[in-house]
Scaffold this active site. Structure first.
Site, short mmCIF file in Angstrom:
data_model
loop_
_atom_site.label_atom_id
_atom_site.label_comp_id
_atom_site.label_asym_id
_atom_site.label_seq_id
_atom_site.Cartn_x
_atom_site.Cartn_y
_atom_site.Cartn_z
N GLU A 132 0.86 -1.19 0.00
CA GLU A 132 0.00 0.00 0.00
C GLU A 132 0.90 1.24 0.00
O GLU A 132 1.42 1.64 1.03
CB GLU A 132 -0.93 -0.01 1.22
CG GLU A 132 -2.02 1.03 1.09
CD GLU A 132 -2.76 1.27 2.39
OE1 GLU A 132 -3.83 1.88 2.34
OE2 GLU A 132 -2.25 0.88 3.45
N HIS A 144 -0.15 7.83 6.42
CA HIS A 144 1.14 7.45 5.83
C HIS A 144 2.14 8.59 5.99
O HIS A 144 1.79 9.77 5.85
CB HIS A 144 0.97 7.11 4.35
CG HIS A 144 0.27 5.82 4.11
ND1 HIS A 144 0.86 4.74 3.48
CD2 HIS A 144 -0.98 5.41 4.44
CE1 HIS A 144 0.00 3.74 3.43
NE2 HIS A 144 -1.12 4.13 3.99
N HIS A 221 -9.98 0.68 0.19
CA HIS A 221 -10.82 1.19 1.29
C HIS A 221 -11.69 2.39 0.87
O HIS A 221 -11.40 3.53 1.14
CB HIS A 221 -10.03 1.46 2.58
CG HIS A 221 -8.74 2.18 2.48
ND1 HIS A 221 -8.58 3.40 1.85
CD2 HIS A 221 -7.51 1.85 2.97
CE1 HIS A 221 -7.34 3.80 1.95
NE2 HIS A 221 -6.67 2.86 2.62
N ASN A 224 -12.34 6.18 2.22
CA ASN A 224 -11.20 6.67 3.00
C ASN A 224 -10.02 6.99 2.11
O ASN A 224 -9.64 6.20 1.25
CB ASN A 224 -10.80 5.63 4.06
CG ASN A 224 -11.88 5.47 5.12
OD1 ASN A 224 -12.56 4.45 5.17
ND2 ASN A 224 -12.05 6.47 5.94
N ALA A 225 -9.40 8.14 2.36
CA ALA A 225 -8.20 8.58 1.64
C ALA A 225 -8.44 8.61 0.14
O ALA A 225 -7.58 8.20 -0.65
CB ALA A 225 -7.00 7.71 1.99
N ASP A 253 -15.63 -1.15 10.19
CA ASP A 253 -15.34 -1.18 11.63
C ASP A 253 -16.15 -0.14 12.39
O ASP A 253 -15.98 0.00 13.60
CB ASP A 253 -13.84 -0.97 11.88
CG ASP A 253 -13.36 0.41 11.43
OD1 ASP A 253 -14.11 1.12 10.74
OD2 ASP A 253 -12.22 0.78 11.79
N ASP A 278 -8.14 -4.07 7.59
CA ASP A 278 -7.20 -2.95 7.71
C ASP A 278 -6.55 -2.94 9.10
O ASP A 278 -6.20 -1.88 9.63
CB ASP A 278 -7.92 -1.62 7.45
CG ASP A 278 -6.97 -0.47 7.16
OD1 ASP A 278 -6.14 -0.60 6.25
OD2 ASP A 278 -7.06 0.57 7.84
N GLY A 317 -5.76 2.92 11.00
CA GLY A 317 -5.96 1.47 10.92
C GLY A 317 -6.90 1.00 12.01
O GLY A 317 -7.20 1.71 12.97
#
Length: 389
Positions: A132, A144, A221, A224-225, A253, A278, A317
């Site tokens: 990733e 990140h 995902h 997200n992002a 989640d 994740d 995460g």
């Protein structure tokens, strides 16, 4: 030989009540949708009476980073990969892709080599790695590290794909930050095993659609992002919803994606949506973790499984395993159990081209099996027909 009786079997397509499943040499030999007569049971068979509990295919998680204590980015060694697998398999995840987040080329190569070792030992348990990053859009880097998010340096791609290229099953990148030449080089150099996935991307709708149409079959995902959906600019999310074939992972989640958002995605995408955990750490979650600039803390939640955040407050995460995602998808997002289980077994197995061996309970398939009670708690796990939990 093992024989499971009185099971409520999810075959991957349908439910069989009061069914029996016979295992021989690590494979499913027979599935019988009725109670077996006594004379059909051999004295040499080890009989497991499930008393009506669910028997489902082993789950397949295509994105997770750590086990109970060890993290692949931190210790890129085969021992870490085995630890990750052993941590998650007891929760019913019998196939997984250890994942690394944006890092140096050296750590990427060491992680690939470590996964290659364990893949050779356990090819259907750890069939490869998910890399990733680091070729992300800095605007959507999330947790990140900015120290590693980058475009490829001169010669980097040639080096990355020079050894163990076939172990990379998924490579997540942001296509809009790459030149057409760089993106084409990745497509040319990568192994046929490797699927590209669009993620950590600020691409416009047009850019994302072009990427999907030109050979990127996955999105990482969902929500997200990635550039979100807006009326004037549908963004990456809009492109995922609008494209006819791209498949997207989602983290159910309840933090990364509100259960309502999960339900909407499921209604729009159907079989094109699949679950990932994740997970940074699990069983139990490690309270904090530091790796250079990557600093995360576990935030407990009395109403949920808790989550990891970095010092900037960004989600970094999850602290769950894939069966938790199934449970949340069913109980909070209202997704039918049949669909949620397919999103965690059949579909991800098909994505990594193992759908002819994993993800179903039918004759000829690998005997990776999970026993669940009616509340979807794991009561037993078998890999290759042998009980490991």
């Amino acid at each position: 030989m093992n024989l499971f009786i009185n099971a409520t079997v999810f075959t991957g397509d349908e439910w069989l009540t009061g069914a029996s499943v016979r295992i021989n040499n690590g494979r499913i030999a027979e599935v019988t949708a009725a109670e077996l007569p006594v004379d059909a049971i051999s004295s040499s068979e080890s009989v497991v009476d499930l008393n009506g509990d669910y028997l489902i295919p082993g789950l397949v998680d295509l994105q997770l980073y750590g086990g109970s204590n060890l993290f692949l980015n931190d210790i890129p060694a085969s021992e870490t990969v085995r630890h990750i697998y052993n941590s998650h398999v007891k929760n019913g995840t019998t196939t997984l892709l250890p994942t690394i987040h944006s890092t140096s080329l050296a750590i990427m190569q060491q992680s690939m080599a470590a996964v290659a070792v364990v893949r050779n030992e356990n090819p259907l348990g750890v069939p490869g790695i998910h890399i990733e990053g680091p070729y992300f859009n800095p605007v959507k880097r999330g947790a990140h590290s900015m120290a590693y998010v980058r475009t490829p340096a001169e010669g980097e791609l040639e080096t990355l794909f020079s050894t163990n290229a076939d172990v990379i099953r998924i490579l997540t990148l942001a296509p809009e930050i790459l030149t057409p030449e760089q993106l084409e080089k990745i497509k040319t150099l990568k192994h046929t095993n490797t699927l590209l996935s669009l993620g950590h991307s600020n691409a416009t709708y047009q850019q994302a659609m072009a990427a999907f149409n030109e050979g990127i079959p996955l999105a990482t995902h969902l929500y997200n992002a990635m550039r979100g959906f807006e009326s004037r600019e549908p963004g990456v999310v809009g492109a995922v919803f609008d494209h006819p074939s791209v498949r997207a992972s989602i983290i159910a989640d309840s933090y990364h994606s509100n259960p309502t958002s999960v339900r909407i995605a499921y209604r729009l995408l159907g079989e094109r949506l699949f679950l990932i955990s994740d997970a940074l750490f699990a069983n139990p979650p490690r309270p904090d973790f530091t790796l250079e600039q990557f600093v995360v803390h576990y935030e407990p939640d009395p109403n949920g499984p808790g989550r990891y955040v970095n010092n900037e407050g960004n989600l970094a995460g999850s602290a769950i395993t894939l069966i938790d995602c199934v449970r949340i998808a069913v109980e909070q997002a209202g997704i039918p159990l049949t669909s949620a289980l397919r999103m965690a077994s059949v579909i991800p197995a098909e994505i990594i081209s193992l759908g002819d061996q994993l993800g179903r309970i039918q004759a000829g398939y690998v005997a990776n099996l999970v026993r669940l009670d009616q509340s979807l708690n794991v009561k037993g796990v078998w890999t290759l027909g042998k009980q490991i939990h």
